[in-house]
Design a protein around this motif. Structure first.
Motif, PDB file in Angstrom:
ATOM      1  N   LEU A 148      31.219  48.230  38.567  1.00 54.29           N
ATOM      2  CA  LEU A 148      31.340  46.824  38.392  1.00 54.29           C
ATOM      3  C   LEU A 148      32.427  46.538  38.486  1.00 54.29           C
ATOM      4  O   LEU A 148      33.108  44.992  38.541  1.00 54.29           O
ATOM      5  CB  LEU A 148      29.955  46.570  37.752  1.00 54.29           C
ATOM      6  N   ALA A 149      33.105  47.295  37.771  1.00 54.11           N
ATOM      7  CA  ALA A 149      34.246  46.237  36.465  1.00 54.11           C
ATOM      8  C   ALA A 149      35.537  46.696  37.633  1.00 54.11           C
ATOM      9  O   ALA A 149      35.999  45.451  37.993  1.00 54.11           O
ATOM     10  CB  ALA A 149      34.615  47.158  34.996  1.00 54.11           C
ATOM     11  N   GLN A 150      35.422  47.365  37.953  1.00 53.93           N
ATOM     12  CA  GLN A 150      36.577  47.335  39.119  1.00 53.93           C
ATOM     13  C   GLN A 150      36.075  46.127  40.306  1.00 53.93           C
ATOM     14  O   GLN A 150      37.119  45.789  40.927  1.00 53.93           O
ATOM     15  CB  GLN A 150      36.293  49.220  39.851  1.00 53.93           C
ATOM     16  N   ALA A 151      34.441  46.228  40.572  1.00 58.21           N
ATOM     17  CA  ALA A 151      34.748  44.988  41.403  1.00 58.21           C
ATOM     18  C   ALA A 151      34.404  44.140  41.369  1.00 58.21           C
ATOM     19  O   ALA A 151      35.434  42.801  42.168  1.00 58.21           O
ATOM     20  CB  ALA A 151      33.418  45.292  42.075  1.00 58.21           C
ATOM     21  N   GLU A 152      34.314  43.413  40.143  1.00 54.76           N
ATOM     22  CA  GLU A 152      34.873  41.789  39.672  1.00 54.76           C
ATOM     23  C   GLU A 152      36.550  41.905  39.391  1.00 54.76           C
ATOM     24  O   GLU A 152      36.536  40.522  39.514  1.00 54.76           O
ATOM     25  CB  GLU A 152      34.236  42.036  38.053  1.00 54.76           C
ATOM     26  N   ALA A 153      37.106  42.661  38.512  1.00 50.50           N
ATOM     27  CA  ALA A 153      38.671  42.475  38.777  1.00 50.50           C
ATOM     28  C   ALA A 153      39.079  42.828  39.783  1.00 50.50           C
ATOM     29  O   ALA A 153      40.127  41.474  39.965  1.00 50.50           O
ATOM     30  CB  ALA A 153      38.440  44.105  37.940  1.00 50.50           C
ATOM     31  N   LYS A 154      38.623  43.164  40.888  1.00 53.52           N
ATOM     32  CA  LYS A 154      39.804  42.682  42.424  1.00 53.52           C
ATOM     33  C   LYS A 154      38.641  41.561  42.928  1.00 53.52           C
ATOM     34  O   LYS A 154      40.080  40.938  43.235  1.00 53.52           O
ATOM     35  CB  LYS A 154      38.743  44.575  43.454  1.00 53.52           C
ATOM     36  N   ALA A 155      37.587  40.908  42.796  1.00 52.44           N
ATOM     37  CA  ALA A 155      36.873  39.766  42.867  1.00 52.44           C
ATOM     38  C   ALA A 155      37.978  38.822  42.282  1.00 52.44           C
ATOM     39  O   ALA A 155      38.237  37.725  42.914  1.00 52.44           O
ATOM     40  CB  ALA A 155      35.908  39.323  42.551  1.00 52.44           C
ATOM     41  N   HIS A 156      38.294  38.818  41.088  1.00 52.71           N
ATOM     42  CA  HIS A 156      38.971  37.293  40.245  1.00 52.71           C
ATOM     43  C   HIS A 156      40.661  37.598  40.420  1.00 52.71           C
ATOM     44  O   HIS A 156      41.344  37.000  39.417  1.00 52.71           O
ATOM     45  CB  HIS A 156      37.992  37.480  39.256  1.00 52.71           C
TER      46      HIS A 156
END
Length: 455
Positions: A148-156
């Protein structure tokens, strides 16, 4: 004849954290064990309700993390989520009154936000570390949140250690992910099959504004892990970031065996209302392990197939190669290693070798192409002979330790599992090598050993 126990998640109405937990409970996960774990979460502002509901006439399990007014996040408020453009047909949902299932009955005037704790990954992992659960469940919960953190970091557009979770870092998502991990550990399945997941279309409102479906975090996860998605002509968000991360973390295959026996069926209910009933079906199926893995040799060895991916690289830094290794392991690689080689014109370089299962090839190759300068990857299918093995727990003076038990025919060989040994070393503030010695002494002295699950 050895049997393989497989969890088949049928995501015809997508997947979310609460739906996943409910489906696993309905499929046989121990509710008492789960509730005991959830009581130890070092956080406040929530309560757990488990009951039965009827969704379009189907009897379903309902897992509900009930938030107090200071932690409410609109996650089940259809008008807030989709009111800007969403007209949905109300499905036939009936809650059994005696189960005290929480329903969101209060209004959100102008949708004012309450104060929420904004946790980063280290904050969430600290909560998981202090929660009382098995090491296998703990490791899975950390894996899900890392995805989740990797996906959110990429999104933001930020670093994994600096991304602040909003809906994801809220206590209901933490409880959902810990609950999924505990239930999966309790069911002790050998494989998790998710052929594909259905998703809706349109837009959804969140704390960042109105976003397209699938939302960026979900899109990043399904792209990273090569999960097949079928888009339905129904407006709504059917795959949540938590649900996508759970699927990515636990899926081992996207293909069902040719023949299997259904041992248990569980149906988990979602909270949102759409034209299609919001349910997730989990089936515990059983098949012959030998028919899936290959012809057995002498009873303690099994034939199996594995794939090797190789590529020569001569112009990548050590930092990039280290990052690539982490991504490959997170995406399902069994082994990743680098070997120094001399290439054309006596150029020093690296030979990257990745060992994986067939279903992970495409995802892993995409990572290698995206993150390195290689323009070609060699692929080889190899047959291997593996010893039958299972995961057990052995009692030591420092606590229970997870060990791998391999059957070599005449005897059994025990190998301490690193993650378990490391956790014991940290908890007791003793050197890791001393923990290994203690585990080996207990094994050699015939210490108490209990079967946990197959590897």
């Amino acid at each position: 004849m050895a049997k393989k126990k497989i969890l088949y998640w049928e995501c015809s109405s997508g997947i979310s954290g609460d739906m996943a937990v409910a489906s696993l409970l309905d499929a046989g996960a121990d509710e008492k064990v789960l509730l005991e774990v959830l009581k130890t979460i070092p956080a406040h502002g929530f309560d757990i309700k488990i009951g039965r509901v009827s969704k379009s006439g189907l009897d379903c399990c309902d897992f509900n993390v009930v938030l107090d007014k200071d932690h409410e996040n609109h996650d089940h408020d259809m008008e807030y989520l989709f009111g800007h453009d969403h007209t949905h047909l109300q499905e036939d949902t009936h809650h059994h009154a005696h189960e005290h299932v929480h329903e969101d009955g209060h209004t959100h005037e102008h949708h004012n936000e309450h104060h929420h704790e904004h946790r980063n990954l280290s904050d969430v992992i600290a909560i998981i570390d202090k929660t009382h659960m098995t090491e296998n469940a703990r490791a899975l919960a950390v894996k899900i949140f890392t995805i989740l953190a990797q996906a959110e970091a990429k999104a933001h557009g930020t670093d994994i250690n600096h991304v602040h979770f909003h809906e994801v870092g809220a206590i209901d998502s933490i409880a959902d992910i810990i609950a999924v991990s505990v239930c999966l550990d309790n069911l002790a399945v050998d494989e998790v099959c998710i052929p594909s997941m259905n998703e809706g279309c349109g837009t959804v409102r969140c704390q960042h504004g109105i976003l397209p479906v699938p939302v960026p975090a979900v899109a990043n996860i399904i792209a990273e892990y090569g999960i097949a998605v079928n888009q339905m002509d129904i407006k709504g968000e059917f795959i949540t970031p938590t649900g996508a991360a759970v699927a990515a973390a636990v899926r081992t295959t996207d293909r069902l065996p040719d023949k299997y026996i259904i041992k248990k069926i569980g149906i988990g209910a979602g909270k949102r209302t759409y034209e299609r009933p919001s349910i997730l079906r989990a089936m515990i199926i059983e098949t012959d392990a030998e028919s899936e893995r290959g012809k057995a040799n002498n009873g303690c060895e099994e034939a199996d197939y594995i794939y090797k991916l190789e590529s020569n690289i001569d112009d990548c830094t050590g930092e990039i190669l280290g990052y690539v290794m982490d991504r490959l392991y997170n995406a399902g690689a069994r082994e990743v290693n680098y070997m120094p080689v001399f290439m054309k014109k006596n150029r020093p370089g690296w030979l990257i070798t990745v060992i994986c299962k067939e279903e992970n090839i495409k995802t892993l190759e995409n990572i290698i192409f995206a993150e390195t300068t290689t323009i070609g990857i060699r692929r080889q299918k190899m047959e291997r002979t593996i010893l039958k093995r299972e995961i057990s727990e052995i009692v030591t003076p420092l606590g229970n330790a997870v060990v791998k038990v391999c059957d070599s025919g005449d005897s059994k060989v025990f190998y301490p599992e690193y993650e378990s040994a490391a956790a014991i070393a940290k908890k007791n503030n003793v050197p890791l090598k001393e923990v290994y010695d203690i585990i080996k002494r207990e094994i050699n002295s015939g210490g108490q050993c209990g079967k946990k699950e197959k590897d």
